[in-house]
Design a protein around this motif. Structure first.
Motif, PDB file in Angstrom:
ATOM      1  N   PHE A 159       0.840  -1.198   0.000  1.00  0.00           N
ATOM      2  CA  PHE A 159       0.000   0.000   0.000  1.00  0.00           C
ATOM      3  C   PHE A 159       0.877   1.251   0.000  1.00  0.00           C
ATOM      4  CE2 PHE A 159      -1.947   3.388   2.545  1.00  0.00           C
ATOM      5  CZ  PHE A 159      -3.087   3.652   1.810  1.00  0.00           C
ATOM      6  N   VAL A 160       1.842   1.302   0.913  1.00  0.00           N
ATOM      7  CA  VAL A 160       2.732   2.459   0.991  1.00  0.00           C
ATOM      8  C   VAL A 160       3.567   2.580  -0.279  1.00  0.00           C
ATOM      9  CG1 VAL A 160       4.721   3.438   2.218  1.00  0.00           C
ATOM     10  CG2 VAL A 160       2.807   2.472   3.500  1.00  0.00           C
ATOM     11  N   ARG A 161       4.053   1.451  -0.758  1.00  0.00           N
ATOM     12  CA  ARG A 161       4.859   1.484  -1.982  1.00  0.00           C
ATOM     13  C   ARG A 161       4.047   2.003  -3.170  1.00  0.00           C
ATOM     14  NH1 ARG A 161       8.267  -3.745  -4.251  1.00  0.00           N
ATOM     15  NH2 ARG A 161       8.274  -3.134  -6.437  1.00  0.00           N
ATOM     16  N   PHE A 162       2.792   1.581  -3.250  1.00  0.00           N
ATOM     17  CA  PHE A 162       1.927   2.071  -4.316  1.00  0.00           C
ATOM     18  C   PHE A 162       1.635   3.558  -4.146  1.00  0.00           C
ATOM     19  CE2 PHE A 162      -2.575   2.592  -5.890  1.00  0.00           C
ATOM     20  CZ  PHE A 162      -2.229   2.684  -7.226  1.00  0.00           C
ATOM     21  N   MET A 163       1.396   3.971  -2.897  1.00  0.00           N
ATOM     22  CA  MET A 163       1.134   5.382  -2.650  1.00  0.00           C
ATOM     23  C   MET A 163       2.353   6.243  -3.015  1.00  0.00           C
ATOM     24  SD  MET A 163      -1.985   5.678  -1.641  1.00  0.00           S
ATOM     25  CE  MET A 163      -2.400   4.301  -2.704  1.00  0.00           C
ATOM     26  N   GLN A 164       3.537   5.731  -2.758  1.00  0.00           N
ATOM     27  CA  GLN A 164       4.752   6.517  -2.989  1.00  0.00           C
ATOM     28  C   GLN A 164       5.211   6.494  -4.442  1.00  0.00           C
ATOM     29  OE1 GLN A 164       7.631   4.988  -0.177  1.00  0.00           O
ATOM     30  NE2 GLN A 164       6.800   6.150   1.536  1.00  0.00           N
ATOM     31  N   THR A 165       4.980   5.400  -5.146  1.00  0.00           N
ATOM     32  CA  THR A 165       5.524   5.265  -6.505  1.00  0.00           C
ATOM     33  C   THR A 165       4.461   5.215  -7.593  1.00  0.00           C
ATOM     34  OG1 THR A 165       5.535   2.839  -6.491  1.00  0.00           O
ATOM     35  CG2 THR A 165       7.442   3.957  -5.505  1.00  0.00           C
ATOM     36  N   GLY A 166       3.275   4.709  -7.251  1.00  0.00           N
ATOM     37  CA  GLY A 166       2.229   4.563  -8.259  1.00  0.00           C
ATOM     38  C   GLY A 166       2.477   3.452  -9.250  1.00  0.00           C
ATOM     39  N   GLY A 167       3.431   2.572  -8.993  1.00  0.00           N
ATOM     40  CA  GLY A 167       3.780   1.507  -9.931  1.00  0.00           C
ATOM     41  C   GLY A 167       2.676   0.473 -10.091  1.00  0.00           C
ATOM     42  N   TRP A 168       2.553  -0.080 -11.295  1.00  0.00           N
ATOM     43  CA  TRP A 168       1.490  -1.061 -11.537  1.00  0.00           C
ATOM     44  C   TRP A 168       1.760  -2.393 -10.837  1.00  0.00           C
ATOM     45  CZ3 TRP A 168       2.520  -5.676 -13.986  1.00  0.00           C
ATOM     46  CH2 TRP A 168       3.705  -5.752 -14.710  1.00  0.00           C
ATOM     47  N   ARG A 169       3.031  -2.743 -10.683  1.00  0.00           N
ATOM     48  CA  ARG A 169       3.341  -3.984  -9.969  1.00  0.00           C
ATOM     49  C   ARG A 169       2.914  -3.878  -8.497  1.00  0.00           C
ATOM     50  NH1 ARG A 169       7.767  -3.230 -13.362  1.00  0.00           N
ATOM     51  NH2 ARG A 169       8.164  -4.957 -14.830  1.00  0.00           N
ATOM     52  N   SER A 170       3.172  -2.731  -7.906  1.00  0.00           N
ATOM     53  CA  SER A 170       2.743  -2.509  -6.525  1.00  0.00           C
ATOM     54  C   SER A 170       1.224  -2.546  -6.419  1.00  0.00           C
ATOM     55  CB  SER A 170       3.265  -1.167  -6.015  1.00  0.00           C
ATOM     56  OG  SER A 170       4.670  -1.140  -6.010  1.00  0.00           O
ATOM     57  N   ALA A 171       0.541  -2.017  -7.424  1.00  0.00           N
ATOM     58  CA  ALA A 171      -0.920  -2.027  -7.430  1.00  0.00           C
ATOM     59  C   ALA A 171      -1.452  -3.455  -7.471  1.00  0.00           C
ATOM     60  CB  ALA A 171      -1.445  -1.223  -8.616  1.00  0.00           C
ATOM     61  N   LEU A 172      -0.880  -4.287  -8.338  1.00  0.00           N
ATOM     62  CA  LEU A 172      -1.314  -5.689  -8.417  1.00  0.00           C
ATOM     63  C   LEU A 172      -1.040  -6.434  -7.120  1.00  0.00           C
ATOM     64  CD1 LEU A 172      -0.189  -6.710 -12.029  1.00  0.00           C
ATOM     65  CD2 LEU A 172      -2.538  -6.474 -11.188  1.00  0.00           C
ATOM     66  N   ALA A 173       0.148  -6.214  -6.557  1.00  0.00           N
ATOM     67  CA  ALA A 173       0.489  -6.892  -5.309  1.00  0.00           C
ATOM     68  C   ALA A 173      -0.427  -6.450  -4.179  1.00  0.00           C
ATOM     69  CB  ALA A 173       1.948  -6.615  -4.956  1.00  0.00           C
ATOM     70  N   LEU A 174      -0.726  -5.149  -4.124  1.00  0.00           N
ATOM     71  CA  LEU A 174      -1.627  -4.647  -3.092  1.00  0.00           C
ATOM     72  C   LEU A 174      -3.005  -5.279  -3.208  1.00  0.00           C
ATOM     73  CD1 LEU A 174      -2.576  -2.738  -0.860  1.00  0.00           C
ATOM     74  CD2 LEU A 174      -2.852  -0.950  -2.607  1.00  0.00           C
ATOM     75  N   GLY A 175      -3.553  -5.329  -4.403  1.00  0.00           N
ATOM     76  CA  GLY A 175      -4.869  -5.925  -4.581  1.00  0.00           C
ATOM     77  C   GLY A 175      -4.891  -7.399  -4.229  1.00  0.00           C
ATOM     78  N   ALA A 176      -3.860  -8.136  -4.673  1.00  0.00           N
ATOM     79  CA  ALA A 176      -3.805  -9.573  -4.389  1.00  0.00           C
ATOM     80  C   ALA A 176      -3.679  -9.835  -2.892  1.00  0.00           C
ATOM     81  CB  ALA A 176      -2.634 -10.200  -5.137  1.00  0.00           C
TER      82      ALA A 176
END
Length: 528
Positions: A159-176
């Motif tokens: 969640f934090v990684r996605f918030m800080q970077t916006g990367g799609w891999r982080s988004a997929l990992a967060l959702g999963a």
């Protein structure tokens, strides 16, 4: 990004932090040692897996590979089944799974802390939480609560990684991982709501909602949850009924009182971690605890971490009080993934230095105390003949399996039933693909029907003094039960014998029993 976050990221990329990399790696190596220590400690202190029977229940559920079970969603049962496809069916192997699960969660705390702290301090955050009962003693009973210890920290990290970077891999990992958290226990809704609140209150994070990557978060979570949602609909939301049983509340004032007790219990769980950090403070040791404690009400040092650390507690309170529900303190055991990182950010912001190398000596003393205490607890339990120490579950399973072979000429017991703990323990310890059928509440084991029991045959195990179990077994089998007295040896002592009845139901139609005589009379599920 806040000024504090900018300062911390600059510090993390500095040459001094690169020079400290060997220190961070040496500290990180303490976590596997910690897992081994607690595996041995659990084996020393416990004569059985757990008196409540959660761990053997996990196993008999998991081997059926269902998308849901009568009490809970399936994640922890699947993990158990996978583990024991590789490892032997013995207590210490199960304790190793529990310790590994906790260690994965601690590594998630280290990863989360690393988004805000230099690497060596990030590792200290994980070590600090390792000494809490949440990630040690309580974590040894692997169940729906304990599995969240490994899932929640990594969900927060991505969640934090996605918030800080916006990367799609982080988004997929967060959702999963968000989906996996719900598959662990529905209580994970608390985490998801807390993360959503944190997203809205932090202006920089709020902008992520407008990006297409946020659709990946929702999509990945939905894919993970779809099989369980289908199972819920097919089985008429069976787990929701159990959850309602467990959370049924009373008055508004009673709910507030229980939430206060819940919060006090959390403080108690966190005191060892708090003390661990204080022991590492080089100077200003009297000021450090005050700064750490005051940060609970002063989020300005690092608002991002503050919302992650205290958001779940606030959400628990809001939901519990609004629903007037009962609460167990262990439900919140996974919610403190961001608290130790918050303490360390607070101390760093105040220029309080830590002697991180002191963590090795502190942990060695801690481990020695844990092993000594575990040995004393195990020995004392045997001396007092407590159920945890003296109940011969593994020994009973071996003896019952031998009697089945002798009487039927068949190597494996296809189905086992009877008293819940004894029957499920038999399925676990024999490790021969024996399936469990709940004869008192057949709806709890829908993968087996009465005609399956009739066709394949079954073994029913009842304690001699369990009148309910023996009455149910008698309704199935007209043959006389096999009486069995069995005990165990532990710590050089022979414990008193315990009396059991074994009911052997041969496969296919047989005049020794009649399935038509069976009518289940009890529908209550045992609590977990």
């Amino acid at each position: 990004m806040t000024q504090t976050a900018i300062l911390i990221e600059t510090t993390a990329d500095s040459p001094s932090d690169s020079a400290a990399e060997p220190v961070a790696l040496r500290l990180l190596a303490l976590l596997p040692v910690h897992a081994v220590v607690w595996t041995i400690a659990a084996w020393l202190s416990r004569g059985n897996l757990d008196t409540q029977g959660d761990m053997v229940e996990n196993y008999v559920w998991g081997i059926e590979w269902q998308a849901g079970y009568a009490k809970h969603p399936p994640l922890f049962a699947w993990i158990t089944a996978l583990w024991f496809r590789v490892f032997p069916h013995i207590d210490i192997a199960y304790f190793a799974l529990s310790a590994l699960n906790a260690m994965i969660g601690l590594l998630g705390i280290v990863a989360l802390a690393g988004r805000f702290l230099p690497r060596r301090l990030a590792v200290v955050a994980g070590l600090a939480m390792a000494v809490s009962p949440l990630y040690s003693n309580l974590a040894i009973k692997f169940n729906a609560n304990a599995v969240l210890l490994s899932v929640w920290p990594w969900t927060a990290y991505f969640f934090v990684r996605f918030m800080q970077t916006g990367g799609w891999r982080s988004a997929l990992a967060l959702g999963a991982l968000a989906g996996a958290a719900v598959l662990g226990k529905y209580f994970s809704v608390v985490l998801l709501v807390a993360l959503l609140v944190a997203l809205f209150v932090r202006p920089v994070w709020r902008t992520r909602l407008l990006g297409w990557q946020s659709l990946l978060v929702a999509g990945a979570g939905l894919v993970i949850l779809l099989p369980h949602v289908h199972w819920l609909v097919t089985h008429h939301f069976q787990t929701f009924g159990y959850a309602e049983q467990r959370t049924r509340g009373s008055t508004f004032l009673t709910a507030i009182g229980r939430y206060c007790i819940y919060t006090l219990a959390q403080i108690g769980y966190l005191l060892p971690s708090f003390g661990f950090v204080v022991l590492l403070v080089d100077k200003a040791r009297l000021q450090a605890p005050k700064r750490m404690a005051l940060n609970y009400v002063r989020p300005s040092t690092c608002p991002d971490l503050w919302w992650l650390a205290l958001g779940p507690l606030m959400m628990v309170g809001a939901i519990a009080v609004a629903a007037r529900t009962q609460m167990a303190s262990v439900w919140g055991m996974a919610q403190w993934f961001a608290l130790a990182p918050l303490w360390l950010v607070t101390l760093q912001h105040a220029s309080v230095s830590l002697r991180v190398e002191r963590a090795v000596r502190v942990l060695i003393v801690y481990w020695l105390l844990v092993l000594a205490g575990a040995a004393v607890a195990g020995y004392a339990g045997v001396r007092r003949n407590t159920d945890d120490a003296a109940e011969p579950r593994a020994e009973l399973s071996a003896a019952a399996n031998a009697i089945w072979k002798q009487r039927t000429g068949k190597a494996d017991v296809p189905i086992v039933s009877g008293a819940v703990h004894e029957a499920q323990s038999f399925a676990f310890y024999t490790g021969r693909h024996t399936r469990y059928w709940d004869m008192a509440s057949p709806q709890a084991t829908p993968w087996l029907r009465v005609d399956d029991v009739q066709r394949q045959g079954a073994l029913i195990i009842c304690p001699g003094d369990d009148s309910r179990c023996n009455a149910e077994a008698t309704a199935l089998s007209v043959a006389q039960p096999v009486s069995l007295d069995i005990g165990k040896r532990a710590w050089g002592m022979t414990l008193p014998l315990r009396h059991y009845h074994l009911y052997l139901l041969p496969p296919a139609l047989d005049d020794r029993w009649s399935i038509r005589q069976y009518i289940p009379r009890y529908g209550r599920l045992e609590s977990q």
